[in-house]
Design a protein around this motif. Structure first.
Motif, PDB file in Angstrom:
ATOM      1  N   ALA A 615      39.579  84.888 -40.351  1.00 41.45           N
ATOM      2  CA  ALA A 615      41.004  84.778 -40.031  1.00 41.45           C
ATOM      3  C   ALA A 615      41.265  83.426 -39.387  1.00 41.45           C
ATOM      4  O   ALA A 615      40.570  83.032 -38.441  1.00 41.45           O
ATOM      5  CB  ALA A 615      41.440  85.902 -39.098  1.00 41.45           C
ATOM      6  N   VAL A 616      42.252  82.729 -39.894  1.00 43.55           N
ATOM      7  CA  VAL A 616      42.655  81.427 -39.347  1.00 43.55           C
ATOM      8  C   VAL A 616      44.099  81.525 -38.880  1.00 43.55           C
ATOM      9  O   VAL A 616      44.981  81.946 -39.639  1.00 43.55           O
ATOM     10  CB  VAL A 616      42.507  80.303 -40.392  1.00 43.55           C
ATOM     11  N   ASN A 617      44.319  81.168 -37.623  1.00 48.44           N
ATOM     12  CA  ASN A 617      45.675  81.110 -37.083  1.00 48.44           C
ATOM     13  C   ASN A 617      46.073  79.659 -36.886  1.00 48.44           C
ATOM     14  O   ASN A 617      45.316  78.870 -36.308  1.00 48.44           O
ATOM     15  CB  ASN A 617      45.753  81.849 -35.745  1.00 48.44           C
ATOM     16  N   TYR A 618      47.270  79.309 -37.374  1.00 45.10           N
ATOM     17  CA  TYR A 618      47.770  77.943 -37.238  1.00 45.10           C
ATOM     18  C   TYR A 618      48.813  77.882 -36.129  1.00 45.10           C
ATOM     19  O   TYR A 618      49.734  78.701 -36.077  1.00 45.10           O
ATOM     20  CB  TYR A 618      48.416  77.463 -38.539  1.00 45.10           C
ATOM     21  N   GLY A 619      48.654  76.892 -35.257  1.00 40.02           N
ATOM     22  CA  GLY A 619      49.668  76.625 -34.251  1.00 40.02           C
ATOM     23  C   GLY A 619      50.764  75.742 -34.811  1.00 40.02           C
ATOM     24  O   GLY A 619      50.921  75.592 -36.031  1.00 40.02           O
ATOM     25  N   ALA A 620      51.564  75.147 -33.916  1.00 39.71           N
ATOM     26  CA  ALA A 620      52.647  74.263 -34.346  1.00 39.71           C
ATOM     27  C   ALA A 620      52.074  73.063 -35.072  1.00 39.71           C
ATOM     28  O   ALA A 620      51.081  72.461 -34.641  1.00 39.71           O
ATOM     29  CB  ALA A 620      53.466  73.820 -33.139  1.00 39.71           C
ATOM     30  N   CYS A 621      52.688  72.715 -36.191  1.00 41.54           N
ATOM     31  CA  CYS A 621      52.202  71.582 -36.969  1.00 41.54           C
ATOM     32  C   CYS A 621      52.338  70.296 -36.157  1.00 41.54           C
ATOM     33  O   CYS A 621      53.299  70.112 -35.401  1.00 41.54           O
ATOM     34  CB  CYS A 621      52.973  71.467 -38.282  1.00 41.54           C
ATOM     35  N   ASN A 622      51.388  69.404 -36.347  1.00 39.65           N
ATOM     36  CA  ASN A 622      51.361  68.186 -35.536  1.00 39.65           C
ATOM     37  C   ASN A 622      52.606  67.342 -35.718  1.00 39.65           C
ATOM     38  O   ASN A 622      53.156  66.798 -34.761  1.00 39.65           O
ATOM     39  CB  ASN A 622      50.116  67.371 -35.880  1.00 39.65           C
ATOM     40  N   SER A 623      53.092  67.224 -36.962  1.00 41.26           N
ATOM     41  CA  SER A 623      54.241  66.363 -37.229  1.00 41.26           C
ATOM     42  C   SER A 623      55.564  67.108 -37.210  1.00 41.26           C
ATOM     43  O   SER A 623      56.620  66.516 -37.027  1.00 41.26           O
ATOM     44  CB  SER A 623      54.066  65.679 -38.592  1.00 41.26           C
ATOM     45  N   PRO A 625      56.800  70.812 -35.639  1.00 41.46           N
ATOM     46  CA  PRO A 625      56.479  72.094 -35.002  1.00 41.46           C
ATOM     47  C   PRO A 625      57.085  73.304 -35.701  1.00 41.46           C
ATOM     48  O   PRO A 625      56.640  74.427 -35.487  1.00 41.46           O
ATOM     49  CB  PRO A 625      57.035  71.933 -33.585  1.00 41.46           C
ATOM     50  N   THR A 626      58.119  73.121 -36.520  1.00 36.44           N
ATOM     51  CA  THR A 626      58.774  74.260 -37.182  1.00 36.44           C
ATOM     52  C   THR A 626      58.363  74.398 -38.644  1.00 36.44           C
ATOM     53  O   THR A 626      59.040  75.067 -39.416  1.00 36.44           O
ATOM     54  CB  THR A 626      60.300  74.116 -37.095  1.00 36.44           C
ATOM     55  N   CYS A 627      57.255  73.764 -39.034  1.00 36.18           N
ATOM     56  CA  CYS A 627      56.822  73.865 -40.425  1.00 36.18           C
ATOM     57  C   CYS A 627      56.501  75.319 -40.766  1.00 36.18           C
ATOM     58  O   CYS A 627      56.244  76.146 -39.889  1.00 36.18           O
ATOM     59  CB  CYS A 627      55.608  72.977 -40.689  1.00 36.18           C
ATOM     60  N   ASP A 628      56.509  75.627 -42.068  1.00 34.61           N
ATOM     61  CA  ASP A 628      56.338  77.009 -42.504  1.00 34.61           C
ATOM     62  C   ASP A 628      54.983  77.591 -42.107  1.00 34.61           C
ATOM     63  O   ASP A 628      54.850  78.806 -41.917  1.00 34.61           O
ATOM     64  CB  ASP A 628      56.502  77.104 -44.020  1.00 34.61           C
ATOM     65  N   THR A 629      53.983  76.747 -41.993  1.00 36.74           N
ATOM     66  CA  THR A 629      52.639  77.239 -41.689  1.00 36.74           C
ATOM     67  C   THR A 629      52.494  77.635 -40.230  1.00 36.74           C
ATOM     68  O   THR A 629      51.632  78.452 -39.885  1.00 36.74           O
ATOM     69  CB  THR A 629      51.596  76.167 -42.046  1.00 36.74           C
ATOM     70  N   ALA A 630      53.311  77.081 -39.355  1.00 38.23           N
ATOM     71  CA  ALA A 630      53.176  77.334 -37.919  1.00 38.23           C
ATOM     72  C   ALA A 630      53.279  78.834 -37.621  1.00 38.23           C
ATOM     73  O   ALA A 630      54.184  79.519 -38.094  1.00 38.23           O
ATOM     74  CB  ALA A 630      54.248  76.570 -37.153  1.00 38.23           C
ATOM     75  N   GLY A 631      52.339  79.328 -36.832  1.00 38.11           N
ATOM     76  CA  GLY A 631      52.362  80.727 -36.427  1.00 38.11           C
ATOM     77  C   GLY A 631      51.883  81.697 -37.483  1.00 38.11           C
ATOM     78  O   GLY A 631      52.062  82.914 -37.316  1.00 38.11           O
ATOM     79  N   THR A 632      51.252  81.212 -38.550  1.00 36.52           N
ATOM     80  CA  THR A 632      50.790  82.110 -39.605  1.00 36.52           C
ATOM     81  C   THR A 632      49.310  82.446 -39.429  1.00 36.52           C
ATOM     82  O   THR A 632      48.522  81.666 -38.904  1.00 36.52           O
ATOM     83  CB  THR A 632      50.999  81.503 -41.005  1.00 36.52           C
TER      84      THR A 632
END
Length: 719
Positions: A615-623, A625-632
């Motif tokens: 399982a991989v959890n992604y935080g806020a994207c570096n560039s 913070p509201t990118c779709d991957t954030a928090g997934t």
């Protein structure tokens, strides 16, 4: 193998219900094996009971085949599964209370070299129109008897078995002992302890000579007495070992039928017996219609004969096995013959870490299971399955991560530092009313907090790792075991620069001491197995791999594997899994990318197949913070290309140090890890329960707690 007779009116005909009928029903049940189990021994003849024996063995009572007097006791090596006949041609007969099934050796109790054996009903009853009558010529005069076998001192190493002849049976029935000699010249002596009643007369209007036959089905020893359950007479005998005299020690009355199906009362049907202190634990199958949740385990006090319900809410219970010490802190294995008797569903094995807690389901696809045994050294569990004629081995269960109360769920833990000590504040899950908590002061602020069950009682222990210094390089594990929380364990292991790793690498259900050492461009894992044996030095991984090597079971064999994660030049994460004994590759998987967002990687069973997933959890994207991957959460199921993507939580922002922290745990106790986060801003844990899709929200600041709640409007931010 008849458990009991119950009369059921169907279209004006009488149908006798018994376990024999259930065997026929379950012939078409699911046969796929659950992960964490393996077929250990085959070629058994309708096994009925199994016990551990000596240093390396199992003893199995087998009811026999269709031929009369084909009962057998097998000696099985509990490491290899190899079977050797101990004695054959034991009393048995074809029982015809339902579908014809062999009935013979049924209960075992070993005391040093004395093996006590019960013999079942066999063919003592003969079906006739309207019921049963006594068989004038049963297969053996020793049906429904108790035998004492004096085994050779070296019985575990026998190369040939013993055979009981018809003449031997006649001699035994005359109260004279019999000495048998095998091909090696070794001797085994048998004597008849008691020949108990074969039947009682139960007249019917159309059949005055109708009988109910006996069915001895479990035996236990205390002092100079044997305690034997009769599953048909619904009673407990006490038998003197020396004189053979017997008495009815306890009876088990029928209970009102809570359903509209079947007779007005349901019989108890006692079928196994275990001694714990001064109490006998007896499991009850219950009779037709085998109501879900109606079966139970009762305790019978040897001194007072008082009966109490010990574990309730079971279905067709057929065995109970306590382990891990004595008293109220015992854990219990309970086997259920079928989850739905009349529809032919398979049986299951339950684990109660406490008799008052909800159980964990260890195995749910057992085929006509009859008995359980446990190897105290390795933690392995052995289950006899009658129809397939085999023993299934179940890997030693491990404690649930962060389960300190033994509830089968991860508890809520808050650590803080007070007066230069680590304080552990643990909230029970579920909290209860009032909330139950533990508080421990253990460890220094510079220690590494670790999680594991080092004493094997299926509860997590308070534990830290203290790394050595330049002046004193010796490192230590410090453990406050749950079995004796007033005494800590100090285990020197590792040196300055080593990293602690927790895992059960030998499969005995206990956490082993392990450190990972980076040297000479590789990682060397140094493991001290809790089950004994030599220290392992296993090279696996590169010194340049990501920090914090870890462990999890990726192939479902009950032993944790070694895990390292390697960051590729493009940011992709490749996870390498190796065998903890040899370092040989188990598998590898590329999953996740750390180049565009902070990543947290967890290894554990999110899908319920007893194999760790990634399982991989992604935080806020570096560039952005509201990118779709954030928090997934991206979860890859081991052994397939299947994966899930779930958005859950407020993404963690590494630049502002805000947002949720992904956490690890099984919060609903279904055996699967749940997607979960901890929110520092309101000291609340949020979990997406894998069992029902509901959201758990639990506030816990270390001093006070709210009741856990489901999805409510103010939880909307966690999606």
């Amino acid at each position: 193998m008849k458990i009991q007779n119950i009369q059921l009116k169907i279209t004006q005909k009488t149908l006798t219900f018994s376990l024999a009928i259930a065997l026929a029903i379950l012939l078409g049940a699911v046969t796929s094996r659950a992960q964490g189990t393996s077929v250990f021994t085959t070629g058994l003849n309708n096994p009925s009971k199994i016990i551990t024996a000596g240093q390396t063995s199992l003893l199995v009572a087998e009811s026999g085949m269709t031929a009369p007097n084909s009962g057998r006791i097998s000696l099985v090596n509990r490491t290899t599964g190899a079977r050797q006949t101990l004695i054959d041609n034991l009393p048995s007969g074809l029982n015809r209370s339902g579908a014809p099934n062999p009935s013979g050796p049924s209960g075992l109790k070993l005391n040093a070299q004395k093996l006590y054996l019960t013999i079942g009903a066999g063919d003592t009853a003969m079906p006739v129109t309207g019921g049963f009558v006594a068989n004038p010529a049963p297969s053996s005069p020793l049906l429904d008897s108790v035998l004492e076998l004096t085994l050779p001192a070296d019985y575990e190493t026998l190369a040939s078995g013993f055979t009981l002849s018809a003449a031997n049976q006649t001699t035994l029935n005359g109260n004279a002992p019999v000495t048998l000699t095998n091909a090696e010249g070794k001797q085994l002596t048998i004597r008849l302890v008691a020949n108990l009643p074969n039947f009682v007369v139960e007249p019917r209007p159309t059949l005055p000579d109708n009988i109910r036959e006996s069915n001895l089905y479990g035996i236990e020893l205390s002092g100079d007495s044997l305690y034997i359950v009769d599953a048909s007479f619904n009673l407990l005998y006490r038998v003197s070992i020396t004189t053979g005299t017997h008495e009815t020690f306890a009876t088990f009355a029928p209970r009102p039928n809570p359903t509209q199906m079947g007779p007005p009362f349901i019989e108890a049907v006692p079928d196994s017996i275990r001694l714990v202190g001064n109490n006998l634990l007896i499991s009850f199958l219950t009779g037709f219609p085998f109501v879900t949740g109606f079966a139970e385990v009762r305790s019978v006090n040897i001194e007072t004969r008082a009966q109490t319900v010990f574990i309730s809410g079971l279905t067709t219970a057929l065995d109970v096995l306590p382990f891990n010490g004595t008293g109220d802190n015992d854990s219990y294995l309970v086997m259920e013959y079928s989850t739905s008797f009349l529809t032919g569903q398979p049986g299951r094995l339950k684990l109660f870490t406490s008799r008052t807690e909800s159980p964990r389901i260890l195995v749910n696809n057992l085929i006509t299971p009859t008995s359980i045994a446990r190897d105290a050294q390795t933690g392995s569990i052995f289950v006899t399955e009658r129809t397939p004629g085999r023993i299934t081995r179940v890997s030693a269960p491990q404690a649930i991560y962060k389960d300190y109360f033994g509830t089968g769920r991860s508890d809520f833990v808050r650590n803080s530092v007070v007066d230069n000590n680590i304080v552990w504040n643990i909230l029970r899950n579920p909290p209860g009313a009032p909330a139950q908590t533990h508080r421990f002061v253990f460890g220094l602020p510079t220690d590494t907090i670790i999680y594991g069950d080092f004493d094997g009682d299926l509860r997590q222990d308070i534990a830290v790792y203290r790394e050595g210094t330049t002046a004193n390089p010796q490192s230590y594990f410090y453990i406050l075991p749950s079995t004796s929380p007033n005494t800590f364990i100090s285990q020197p292991w590792g040196t300055t620069g080593d990293k602690p790793v927790t895992g059960d690498f030998d499969g005995d259900g206990k956490t082993d001491f392990c450190v990972a050492r980076r040297a000479n461009n590789q990682i060397v894992w140094i493991i001290l197995p809790s089950g004994g044996g030599a220290v392992r030095y296993v090279a696996f991984g590169l010194a340049s791999d990501r920090e914090n090597p870890t462990a999890a079971d990726f192939n479902g064999d009950g032993r944790d594997d070694l895990i390292v994660t390697r960051t590729e030049p493009n940011g992709n994460l490749t996870h390498y899994i190796g065998d903890a004994s040899s370092g040989a590759p188990v598998l590898s998987a590329q999953w996740g990318n750390s180049s565009f967002a902070p990543t947290t990687v967890f290894f554990g069973d999110y899908t319920g197949d007893n194999r760790a997933d990634i399982a991989v959890n992604y935080g806020a994207c570096n560039s952005n913070p509201t990118c779709d991957t954030a928090g997934t959460w991206w979860i890859l199921q081991t052994g397939s290309a299947n994966y899930t993507v779930t958005k859950f939580g407020i993404p963690f922002n590494a630049q502002t140090n805000t947002g949720d922290r992904p956490v690890f745990g099984d919060w609903d106790g279904d055996g699967k890890l749940d997607i979960s986060v901890f929110r520092p801003s309101n000291t609340t844990l949020y979990a997406l329960n894998s069992s029902n899709g509901q959201i758990l929200a639990q506030f816990w600041d270390g001093t006070s707690a709210s009741a856990a709640r489901g999805n409510t409007p103010d939880d909307s931010a966690i999606h």
